[in-house]
Write an enzyme that holds these catalytic residues in place. Structure first.
Site, PDB file in Angstrom:
ATOM      1  N   GLU A  35     -20.228  -7.278 -15.077  1.00  0.00           N
ATOM      2  CA  GLU A  35     -21.151  -7.928 -14.158  1.00  0.00           C
ATOM      3  C   GLU A  35     -22.582  -7.674 -14.603  1.00  0.00           C
ATOM      4  OE1 GLU A  35     -18.267  -7.363 -10.235  1.00  0.00           O
ATOM      5  OE2 GLU A  35     -20.234  -6.379 -10.296  1.00  0.00           O
ATOM      6  N   ALA A  52     -12.622  -6.573  -4.264  1.00  0.00           N
ATOM      7  CA  ALA A  52     -12.539  -5.116  -4.403  1.00  0.00           C
ATOM      8  C   ALA A  52     -13.272  -4.647  -5.646  1.00  0.00           C
ATOM      9  CB  ALA A  52     -11.073  -4.681  -4.411  1.00  0.00           C
ATOM     10  N   ARG A  53     -12.566  -4.511  -6.759  1.00  0.00           N
ATOM     11  CA  ARG A  53     -13.150  -4.101  -8.023  1.00  0.00           C
ATOM     12  C   ARG A  53     -12.634  -5.018  -9.121  1.00  0.00           C
ATOM     13  NH1 ARG A  53     -16.485  -2.165  -5.558  1.00  0.00           N
ATOM     14  NH2 ARG A  53     -17.217  -0.005  -5.444  1.00  0.00           N
ATOM     15  N   ASP A  74       0.867  -1.184   0.000  1.00  0.00           N
ATOM     16  CA  ASP A  74       0.000   0.000   0.000  1.00  0.00           C
ATOM     17  C   ASP A  74       0.897   1.226   0.000  1.00  0.00           C
ATOM     18  OD1 ASP A  74      -1.718   2.163   0.570  1.00  0.00           O
ATOM     19  OD2 ASP A  74      -3.147   0.817   1.546  1.00  0.00           O
ATOM     20  N   HIS A 110     -20.708 -10.700  -6.689  1.00  0.00           N
ATOM     21  CA  HIS A 110     -20.527  -9.387  -6.067  1.00  0.00           C
ATOM     22  C   HIS A 110     -21.418  -9.274  -4.826  1.00  0.00           C
ATOM     23  CE1 HIS A 110     -19.240  -5.007  -7.047  1.00  0.00           C
ATOM     24  NE2 HIS A 110     -19.333  -5.179  -5.733  1.00  0.00           N
TER      25      HIS A 110
END
Length: 326
Positions: free
Chosen positions: A264, A234-235, A174, A282
């Site tokens: 999606e 996450a994405r 990070d 999701h």
């Protein structure tokens, strides 16, 4: 003065919770099922506030809705909202950043364990009439292995606490958090290349930005251990799923657990037919408790905004500061 809140789209059973909150504040609630900016504009003419689940809120929407004060997103991410255009038009944007930390951290662990223990494959084999432990080989002991995190916010912090009993070491990439911060929350800060090289499993928790789109690509998979597992709650766009399918076929990693995908529902994909990929729709954010918290928090914040109060979860605070009298 009467205010109008429009729910642009939703897949909840109803919007009675939102309606009760709006009526208690003297506001009118209207609903639509808009899927395009044009449909949003048609549904929300004259609206003071939008509550948005998936509908795209683009510059054209802000151009066409001059009375708009605030857009509330049902969720953490604001990918569907053009925040820069909102800011330019003086429209506040709010989200719900912390409603599902417990659910997502638990779901990521569930995907990790399903992959490591080959749960889905065993289940499918039994339902096909095969009772054979060898069909899931090889499975390795989890204790003593390294769990890596791409992004280290509140959800990974919860995961570190939850998996402590499994005897895992934790490393985290990070660039926006210091080594001291990360160490204080139970993980070791590493660079991205080291994350790929060291981790036996990687859990993805980055937002989707220009910097992170396709972060896990063919080059990344070639560096990862052949025995490694990738988990993404996450994405979807953070992972190049075509490259992931190729890497799994080539034996460059052992499996993947994905709650999010670039499209999606998904377009036809080689991932859909693989026993070494566990997919969920999701849903990591969901529990009955979290969905109520999501809806209540978003609605209360847009109601604060339309009466001139500062919302609790303001994404673009400059707008509030610039429109508040000195």
């Amino acid at each position: 003065m009467s205010h109008t809140v429009v729910v642009t789209d939703f897949d909840f059973p109803d919007v009675e919770l939102e309606r009760e909150l709006c009526e208690a504040h003297g506001a009118t609630l209207e609903t639509a099922q808009a899927t395009t900016p044009t449909e949003v504009i048609e549904a929300a003419a004259g609206a003071d506030a939008l509550l948005v689940q998936y509908a795209p809120i683009t510059e054209a929407v802000f151009d066409a809705l001059p009375d708009l004060v605030v857009v509330g997103r049902y969720g953490v991410g604001v990918d569907a909202v053009d925040v820069a255009s909102a800011t330019a038009h003086g429209v506040q944007v709010v989200n719900v950043p912390a409603y599902c930390e417990d659910e997502v951290s638990t779901h990521a662990i569930a995907l990790l364990l399903a992959c490591v223990r080959n749960v889905s494959n065993y289940d499918a084999e039994i339902k096909r009439g095969t009772w054979d432990w060898k069909r899931g080989r090889p499975i390795h002991r989890l204790r003593g292995r390294t769990l890596g995190f791409a992004g280290f916010g509140k959800i990974p912090e919860r995961m570190v606490k939850k998996v402590r009993g499994f005897g895992l070491d934790a490393v985290a990439y990070d660039p926006y958090r210091s080594a001291e911060e990360i160490a204080g929350r139970g993980a070791e800060k590493v660079e991205f290349e080291e994350l790929l090289e060291r981790a036996d499993a990687i859990s993805v928790h980055t937002p989707l930005t220009d910097e992170t789109r396709g972060l896990f690509d063919a080059d990344a998979f070639r560096v990862m251990k052949e025995s490694a597992v990738l988990v993404n709650t996450a994405r979807g766009g953070v992972v190049d799923t075509d490259a992931l399918a190729d890497a799994l076929t080539a034996g460059e990693l052992a499996g993947a657990g994905l709650d999010v995908l670039p499209e999606e529902p998904p377009e036809p994909s080689p991932l859909l037919d693989r026993d070494d990929v566990v997919l969920t729709p999701h849903v990591a954010w969901y529990s009955e408790e979290s969905i109520e918290e999501l809806r209540r928090t978003a609605t209360r914040d847009v109601l604060r905004a339309i009466v001139g109060e500062r919302p609790e979860n303001l994404v673009n605070p400059d707008v509030f500061e610039s429109t508040t009298p000195p």
